[in-house]
Motif scaffolding. Structure first.
Motif, PDB file in Angstrom:
ATOM      1  N   GLY A 133       0.716  -1.136  -0.430  1.00 52.79           N
ATOM      2  CA  GLY A 133      -0.418  -0.584   0.283  1.00 52.79           C
ATOM      3  C   GLY A 133       1.082   1.217   0.312  1.00 52.79           C
ATOM      4  N   ARG A 134       0.054   2.428  -0.023  1.00 51.12           N
ATOM      5  CA  ARG A 134       0.959   4.118   0.161  1.00 51.12           C
ATOM      6  C   ARG A 134       2.047   3.752   1.544  1.00 51.12           C
ATOM      7  N   GLN A 135       3.271   4.061   0.733  1.00 51.13           N
ATOM      8  CA  GLN A 135       4.216   3.951   1.033  1.00 51.13           C
ATOM      9  C   GLN A 135       4.433   2.974   2.505  1.00 51.13           C
ATOM     10  N   GLY A 136       4.261   2.017   2.249  1.00 49.70           N
ATOM     11  CA  GLY A 136       4.477   0.524   2.384  1.00 49.70           C
ATOM     12  C   GLY A 136       3.672   0.099   4.038  1.00 49.70           C
ATOM     13  N   LEU A 137       2.653   1.472   3.975  1.00 50.86           N
ATOM     14  CA  LEU A 137       2.174   1.221   5.938  1.00 50.86           C
ATOM     15  C   LEU A 137       0.444   0.333   5.422  1.00 50.86           C
ATOM     16  N   ALA A 138       0.554  -0.513   4.559  1.00 50.60           N
ATOM     17  CA  ALA A 138      -0.518  -0.806   5.104  1.00 50.60           C
ATOM     18  C   ALA A 138      -0.715  -2.449   6.152  1.00 50.60           C
ATOM     19  N   ALA A 139      -1.386  -2.870   6.371  1.00 53.67           N
ATOM     20  CA  ALA A 139      -1.657  -4.191   6.732  1.00 53.67           C
ATOM     21  C   ALA A 139      -1.062  -3.858   8.989  1.00 53.67           C
ATOM     22  N   GLU A 140      -1.288  -2.391   9.286  1.00 55.91           N
ATOM     23  CA  GLU A 140      -1.249  -1.690  10.554  1.00 55.91           C
ATOM     24  C   GLU A 140      -2.830  -2.531  11.182  1.00 55.91           C
ATOM     25  N   ILE A 141      -2.848  -3.717  11.235  1.00 51.59           N
ATOM     26  CA  ILE A 141      -4.043  -4.395  11.775  1.00 51.59           C
ATOM     27  C   ILE A 141      -3.893  -4.479  13.611  1.00 51.59           C
ATOM     28  N   GLY A 142      -3.521  -4.207  14.182  1.00 49.39           N
ATOM     29  CA  GLY A 142      -3.369  -3.987  14.844  1.00 49.39           C
ATOM     30  C   GLY A 142      -4.410  -2.515  15.813  1.00 49.39           C
ATOM     31  N   HIS A 143      -4.249  -1.704  15.118  1.00 50.22           N
ATOM     32  CA  HIS A 143      -5.414  -0.110  14.774  1.00 50.22           C
ATOM     33  C   HIS A 143      -6.013  -0.410  14.083  1.00 50.22           C
ATOM     34  N   MET A 144      -6.776  -1.700  14.095  1.00 52.21           N
ATOM     35  CA  MET A 144      -8.653  -1.931  13.540  1.00 52.21           C
ATOM     36  C   MET A 144      -9.230  -1.720  14.606  1.00 52.21           C
ATOM     37  N   THR A 145      -9.944  -0.772  14.446  1.00 51.05           N
ATOM     38  CA  THR A 145     -11.263  -0.899  15.360  1.00 51.05           C
ATOM     39  C   THR A 145     -12.252  -2.057  15.221  1.00 51.05           C
ATOM     40  N   ILE A 146     -12.639  -2.194  16.343  1.00 48.58           N
ATOM     41  CA  ILE A 146     -13.189  -4.163  16.372  1.00 48.58           C
ATOM     42  C   ILE A 146     -14.452  -3.552  17.455  1.00 48.58           C
ATOM     43  N   ALA A 147     -14.648  -2.391  18.374  1.00 49.87           N
ATOM     44  CA  ALA A 147     -15.542  -2.648  19.252  1.00 49.87           C
ATOM     45  C   ALA A 147     -15.636  -1.096  20.036  1.00 49.87           C
ATOM     46  N   GLN A 148     -16.866  -0.541  20.052  1.00 46.84           N
ATOM     47  CA  GLN A 148     -17.040   0.884  20.642  1.00 46.84           C
ATOM     48  C   GLN A 148     -16.807   0.740  22.256  1.00 46.84           C
ATOM     49  N   GLU A 149     -16.038  -0.077  22.871  1.00 44.36           N
ATOM     50  CA  GLU A 149     -15.532  -0.188  24.047  1.00 44.36           C
ATOM     51  C   GLU A 149     -14.090  -0.249  24.794  1.00 44.36           C
ATOM     52  N   GLY A 150     -13.678  -0.277  25.820  1.00 38.55           N
ATOM     53  CA  GLY A 150     -12.652  -0.656  26.427  1.00 38.55           C
ATOM     54  C   GLY A 150     -11.699   0.561  26.458  1.00 38.55           C
ATOM     55  N   GLU A 151      -9.994   0.314  27.216  1.00 33.17           N
ATOM     56  CA  GLU A 151      -9.640   1.245  27.688  1.00 33.17           C
ATOM     57  C   GLU A 151      -9.441   2.079  25.919  1.00 33.17           C
ATOM     58  N   PRO A 152      -8.597   3.231  25.839  1.00 32.14           N
ATOM     59  CA  PRO A 152      -8.394   4.084  24.390  1.00 32.14           C
ATOM     60  C   PRO A 152      -6.746   2.960  24.750  1.00 32.14           C
ATOM     61  N   CYS A 153      -6.511   2.855  23.360  1.00 30.62           N
ATOM     62  CA  CYS A 153      -5.090   2.241  23.059  1.00 30.62           C
ATOM     63  C   CYS A 153      -4.141   3.563  23.121  1.00 30.62           C
ATOM     64  N   PHE A 154      -2.730   3.570  23.077  1.00 28.51           N
ATOM     65  CA  PHE A 154      -2.439   3.897  23.380  1.00 28.51           C
ATOM     66  C   PHE A 154      -2.190   5.237  22.118  1.00 28.51           C
TER      67      PHE A 154
END
Lengths: 327, 327
Positions: free
Chosen positions: B154-175
């Motif tokens: 992908g653009r600038q080699g930035l694809a597959a940032e899989i940890g930062h897909m949103t899967i819920a609207q709850e929980g502790e904020p991510c870093f």
């Protein structure tokens, strides 16, 4: 003699055929309602009829192949429609082999969302980009991904089922059975359903006036918002937020150079853009925030154009002797 | 003379260099703590030192290139480390050009997660597949995608940032600041945090016994669950459910032939497998349900192996004269 490709757009409602040249010009086009209940043989006869028709309209074109967009799941490499939910009897139909035998031409098959993505990439809003995500938001949410200059297939051509990524643990169940699919939260149907819930027949609301007191659709909500209706504007803002959350995922997962929005709900992009932009700015990591979100350029023609370009790309690749399979 | 590649694994803690041949055999290896605060010049000097060391260990190898895995975001095509969060002063460092000038060899750069994915694909648990998703679950969640026989950039080699897909609207904020990232819900840190919340120092729990009454880590939870502790088993089931939801997204979005799980938490896959399987069966659409989920095979070597294989793939591609750019 001008080289051209037969393009077939096999939809559950409408069957379309065209002759399209390398520049993307449509030389001839013909349409009929798909005999969706008639089974594969009947639809194949319809395809024969339509292609004869477009051939007669453009007798001078030198046809070099057939490109077909069809409902998924399908196997683009084997040329097989695995199970088209909207077409009775379409289970493991080797449409590639059947058409190839019938026409004596190479046949290229792609699922309809991918075909539309390729169309937008080659001839529409994605022109010139190496990586795009095409998102179509109407009854459901579908799409296709061009990654590093190629359509993303994955196993059995099943990649980019973007409507069924989970983005929440709330909301109505999706038709697929799962809670929290993007499609269940952000499709045109979801928007219409919220409009229906928020109002009732005869309540004098603009939404119900537009729907003639029937169920409210996504289009009604957008229309009412455009008229300044406060209820509709709130619904459009909520829709924009859900769309934005999904777009952020697509940015992080595929890193496209452009997000391209098609489908009926794309007509409301101007109204949704502020909240979408806000959502992306708040949730996407910095290097992804400036990726443009643009409206699809080809409308209903994207699938046909993409189907045709399958033929031209394959003929170019044949000259270049295929892929190296490098990293 | 045996052809080999220098492989560099530039981590925020550890810097490693190896000489690896085409078969994936490690001919020589050397390691030192990364001078993470010393800036690019100091780290470049460390790389020079380590490569001299491995060269001396395997003087007969014919070195044909350098492959580097480094923290992202980075631009793999331009060979530039854009901003390595764990390395002071690493902003827009043209490491490709610098190393190429120093060694007189072609240099190939890839972010560390992609390098590990490529390593597993070429030499580990992904061997023989055309499409895989490699997921590493430890402090955070990272990964890399091989799609249709190529790493997904992908653009600038930035694809597959899989940890930062949103899967819920709850929980502790991510870093990263967002609520509902997969990483915030399913990383080893998240699992440890839940273990810490569920217990307190001196409460006599197995979790606190394992952590010597300090903060509980993901590894402690897995260890306690393996001992049969009920609290830990409940946490592991919850972890498995969040992992499963993310895996379903990866299946729908990338359609891999195999999901490959690495990182510290992969050690608990046997304990988590029943709930993961249940989650996939309940949430994935039918054609995606039978995709195998396997443990990564190369452990900490995956990145080095992947870095080396960048060199060999590039040399193979050069012989084959590049990609056709077809659909």
């Amino acid at each position: 003699m001008r080289e051209a490709a037969f393009a077939i757009d096999l939809g559950g409602t409408e069957l379309r055929a065209a002759l399209i040249d390398r520049a993307g010009d449509i030389l001839a086009c013909a349409t009929m309602p798909t005999d969706a209940k008639g089974g594969p043989a009947s639809v194949m006869a319809q395809i024969a009829m339509l292609t004869r028709d477009v051939r007669d309209q453009a007798p001078d074109a030198a046809v070099i192949g057939l490109g077909v967009g069809a409902p998924g799941p399908l196997d683009p490499v084997a040329g097989i429609v695995i199970a088209a939910p909207t077409l009775t009897g379409w289970r493991n139909v080797p449409i590639g082999a059947l058409l190839s035998a019938q026409f004596g031409l190479p046949v290229h098959l792609e699922n309809d969302a991918n075909a539309a993505a390729i169309g937008e990439w080659r001839f529409g809003a994605g022109r010139g980009a190496r990586s795009i995500v095409f998102v179509t938001v109407s009854t459901g949410i579908g799409g296709g991904v061009i990654a590093d200059g190629r359509i993303l297939h994955g196993r059995q051509g099943l990649a980019a089922e973007i409507g069924h990524m989970t983005i929440a643990q709330e909301g109505e169940p999706c038709f697929c059975g799962t809670i929290g699919c993007w499609e269940a939260l952000a499709s045109g149907s979801a928007l219409g359903r919220r409009g229906t819930c928020m109002t009732r027949a005869g309540d004098g609301s603009i939404l119900r006036a537009l729907s003639a007191n029937g169920a409210v659709s996504g289009r009604h909500v957008i229309e009412a918002a455009r008229m300044g209706d406060a209820q509709a504007r709130a619904l459009v803002a909520e829709e924009a937020r859900w769309l934005g959350i999904g777009f952020v995922n697509l940015l992080h997962l595929y890193s496209p150079e452009r997000l391209i929005l098609g489908g009926g709900i794309a007509n409301g992009l101007d109204l949704m853009r502020p909240v979408i932009a806000e959502t992306i700015a708040a949730r996407a990591m910095p290097p992804y925030r400036d990726v443009p979100l643009v409206v699809a350029a080809l409308g209903g023609q994207a699938g046909l154009m993409g189907a045709a370009s399958l033929v031209f790309s394959a003929s170019a690749a044949a000259h270049d002797e295929g892929d190296t399979g490098g990293v």
